[in-house]
Design a protein around this motif. Structure first.
Motif, PDB file in Angstrom:
ATOM      1  N   ARG A  68     -74.697 -14.820 -18.201  1.00 19.49           N
ATOM      2  CA  ARG A  68     -73.560 -14.156 -17.575  1.00 19.49           C
ATOM      3  C   ARG A  68     -73.143 -14.941 -16.337  1.00 19.49           C
ATOM      4  O   ARG A  68     -73.958 -15.267 -15.484  1.00 19.49           O
ATOM      5  CB  ARG A  68     -73.973 -12.729 -17.176  1.00 19.49           C
ATOM      6  N   HIS A  69     -71.845 -15.241 -16.294  1.00 20.71           N
ATOM      7  CA  HIS A  69     -71.330 -16.046 -15.182  1.00 20.71           C
ATOM      8  C   HIS A  69     -71.183 -15.209 -13.917  1.00 20.71           C
ATOM      9  O   HIS A  69     -70.681 -14.094 -13.962  1.00 20.71           O
ATOM     10  CB  HIS A  69     -69.975 -16.642 -15.574  1.00 20.71           C
ATOM     11  N   VAL A  70     -71.648 -15.737 -12.846  1.00 20.86           N
ATOM     12  CA  VAL A  70     -71.426 -15.088 -11.556  1.00 20.86           C
ATOM     13  C   VAL A  70     -70.490 -15.980 -10.758  1.00 20.86           C
ATOM     14  O   VAL A  70     -70.769 -17.163 -10.557  1.00 20.86           O
ATOM     15  CB  VAL A  70     -72.753 -14.878 -10.791  1.00 20.86           C
ATOM     16  N   HIS A  71     -69.354 -15.400 -10.382  1.00 24.68           N
ATOM     17  CA  HIS A  71     -68.369 -16.207  -9.651  1.00 24.68           C
ATOM     18  C   HIS A  71     -68.933 -16.698  -8.333  1.00 24.68           C
ATOM     19  O   HIS A  71     -69.668 -15.997  -7.658  1.00 24.68           O
ATOM     20  CB  HIS A  71     -67.106 -15.379  -9.367  1.00 24.68           C
ATOM     21  N   GLU A  72     -68.533 -17.884  -7.996  1.00 22.01           N
ATOM     22  CA  GLU A  72     -68.894 -18.415  -6.683  1.00 22.01           C
ATOM     23  C   GLU A  72     -67.596 -18.618  -5.916  1.00 22.01           C
ATOM     24  O   GLU A  72     -66.901 -19.615  -6.131  1.00 22.01           O
ATOM     25  CB  GLU A  72     -69.624 -19.754  -6.831  1.00 22.01           C
ATOM     26  N   TRP A  73     -67.286 -17.636  -5.109  1.00 20.97           N
ATOM     27  CA  TRP A  73     -65.993 -17.661  -4.437  1.00 20.97           C
ATOM     28  C   TRP A  73     -65.946 -18.679  -3.323  1.00 20.97           C
ATOM     29  O   TRP A  73     -66.842 -18.777  -2.512  1.00 20.97           O
ATOM     30  CB  TRP A  73     -65.647 -16.279  -3.865  1.00 20.97           C
ATOM     31  N   LYS A 115     -60.827 -18.713  -4.796  1.00 21.28           N
ATOM     32  CA  LYS A 115     -61.008 -19.310  -6.110  1.00 21.28           C
ATOM     33  C   LYS A 115     -62.494 -19.497  -6.383  1.00 21.28           C
ATOM     34  O   LYS A 115     -63.254 -19.876  -5.492  1.00 21.28           O
ATOM     35  CB  LYS A 115     -60.312 -20.681  -6.087  1.00 21.28           C
ATOM     36  N   CYS A 116     -62.862 -19.200  -7.628  1.00 21.36           N
ATOM     37  CA  CYS A 116     -64.249 -19.425  -8.017  1.00 21.36           C
ATOM     38  C   CYS A 116     -64.433 -20.927  -8.234  1.00 21.36           C
ATOM     39  O   CYS A 116     -63.658 -21.544  -8.956  1.00 21.36           O
ATOM     40  CB  CYS A 116     -64.576 -18.662  -9.296  1.00 21.36           C
ATOM     41  N   VAL A 117     -65.443 -21.491  -7.591  1.00 16.65           N
ATOM     42  CA  VAL A 117     -65.615 -22.942  -7.659  1.00 16.65           C
ATOM     43  C   VAL A 117     -66.104 -23.396  -9.031  1.00 16.65           C
ATOM     44  O   VAL A 117     -65.898 -24.540  -9.427  1.00 16.65           O
ATOM     45  CB  VAL A 117     -66.569 -23.475  -6.554  1.00 16.65           C
ATOM     46  N   SER A 118     -66.710 -22.497  -9.805  1.00 13.20           N
ATOM     47  CA  SER A 118     -67.194 -22.947 -11.108  1.00 13.20           C
ATOM     48  C   SER A 118     -66.219 -22.673 -12.253  1.00 13.20           C
ATOM     49  O   SER A 118     -66.046 -23.506 -13.126  1.00 13.20           O
ATOM     50  CB  SER A 118     -68.583 -22.364 -11.412  1.00 13.20           C
ATOM     51  N   CYS A 119     -65.535 -21.519 -12.256  1.00 15.69           N
ATOM     52  CA  CYS A 119     -64.641 -21.244 -13.382  1.00 15.69           C
ATOM     53  C   CYS A 119     -63.162 -21.383 -13.034  1.00 15.69           C
ATOM     54  O   CYS A 119     -62.314 -21.390 -13.911  1.00 15.69           O
ATOM     55  CB  CYS A 119     -64.914 -19.863 -13.975  1.00 15.69           C
ATOM     56  N   GLY A 120     -62.858 -21.474 -11.763  1.00 16.28           N
ATOM     57  CA  GLY A 120     -61.461 -21.686 -11.363  1.00 16.28           C
ATOM     58  C   GLY A 120     -60.636 -20.421 -11.284  1.00 16.28           C
ATOM     59  O   GLY A 120     -59.443 -20.461 -11.006  1.00 16.28           O
TER      60      GLY A 120
HETATM   61 ZN   LIG Z   1     -66.158 -17.906 -11.775  1.00 15.44          ZN
END
Ligand SMILES: [Zn+2]
Ligand SMILES: [Zn+2]
Length: 267
Positions: free
Chosen positions: A235-240, A254-259
């Motif tokens: 499960r992806h956890v956003h990295e804001w 913006k999430c640095v991993s998923c954009g």
């Molecule tokens: Zn994300």
């Protein structure tokens, strides 16, 4: 007679009122043809006037025109002076002298139509009804092509609003409060709706992004679900990232991993 060239005849210039204040009828004409020096509007006015005079109607009603008789003579309702404003007497049916008007602004100040609507919650039809609330018409001092200003007498407006329309000053206040609360409620509902919209939009956007990425990574075999890790099982956890202002002036992060971008709302 001054012609303002704006199509208006000021109250002071109105021969009707002159006749009211002096008792003369210098302008009454016996000619049936319109003399060249009189404007069509003025001619029409004179014809109406003549008819009223003949029928002893309107201002020519006996008792109103008998200004010389001390027993029937109109006096200021405040101080008893005979120097009353005859325009007001005619328009508002209110006999009051100029000094008393100044002295009691809580009764005799004039209110604009807008003030009557906003402060006393009266409506256009009510304000246009001369029987209900008489008004003075004044040419707009700044915009001659605008409608005449409608001016109302405060104590008459208050009497109508408090005693006839709303029941009391307190009832008017209550209605005012009710409308303010209703306005606030509607504004809040609109804001909540906007917030909900934004959440929906953000979710859809994230889903679309994830879907596109998952599709690219796995050959489009399965649609990604919101919150799925990109191309993986976890499960992806956003990295804001840091909140920045975008080109629309919205604060976004913006999430640095998923954009994925979300708008930050100031609540
Ligand atoms: Zn994300
Ligand atoms: Zn007076």
């Amino acid at each position: 007679m001054t012609d303002t060239k704006g199509g208006f005849l000021s109250v002071e210039d109105d021969p009707w009122n002159k006749s009211m204040s002096t008792g003369t009828s210098a302008n009454s004409s016996t000619a049936e043809q319109k003399p060249a020096h009189i404007s069509a509007t003025e001619w029409e006015r004179l014809q109406v006037r003549k008819k009223l005079e003949k029928n002893k109607a309107g201002p020519f009603e006996p008792g109103l025109s008998v200004l010389a008789d001390p027993t029937t003579r109109k006096r200021c309702r405040e101080c008893g002076s005979v120097e009353i404003d005859f325009v007001w007497e005619e328009v508002f049916r209110c006999a009051v002298c100029n000094p008393c008007k100044e002295k009691y602004p809580e009764k005799y100040s004039l209110l604009t139509k807008t003030e009557c609507k906003e402060d006393y919650l009266l409506t256009d039809p009510e304000l246009k009804d001369q029987e209900l609330l008489p008004h003075l018409s004044k040419p707009n001092p700044h915009k001659s092509h605008w409608h005449d200003m409608m001016l109302f007498l405060r104590y008459q407006v208050e009497d109508y609003a408090f005693n006839h329309k709303w029941g009391s000053a307190e009832a008017l206040d209550a209605e005012f409060e009710r409308r303010e609360a209703e306005k606030k409620r509607r504004k809040e509902a609109k804001f909540k709706e906007k917030l909900l919209d934004l959440k929906r939009k953000t979710r859809t956007e994230a889903f679309r992004r994830n879907n596109a990425m998952a599709g690219a990574g796995e050959g489009g075999s399965r649609p990604a679900k919101f919150g799925d890790a990109i191309g993986g099982r976890e499960r992806h956890v956003h990295e804001w990232g840091r909140a920045v202002e975008n080109e629309d002036g919205m604060t976004v992060k913006k999430c640095v991993s998923c954009g994925m971008e979300v708008e930050e709302l100031e609540l």
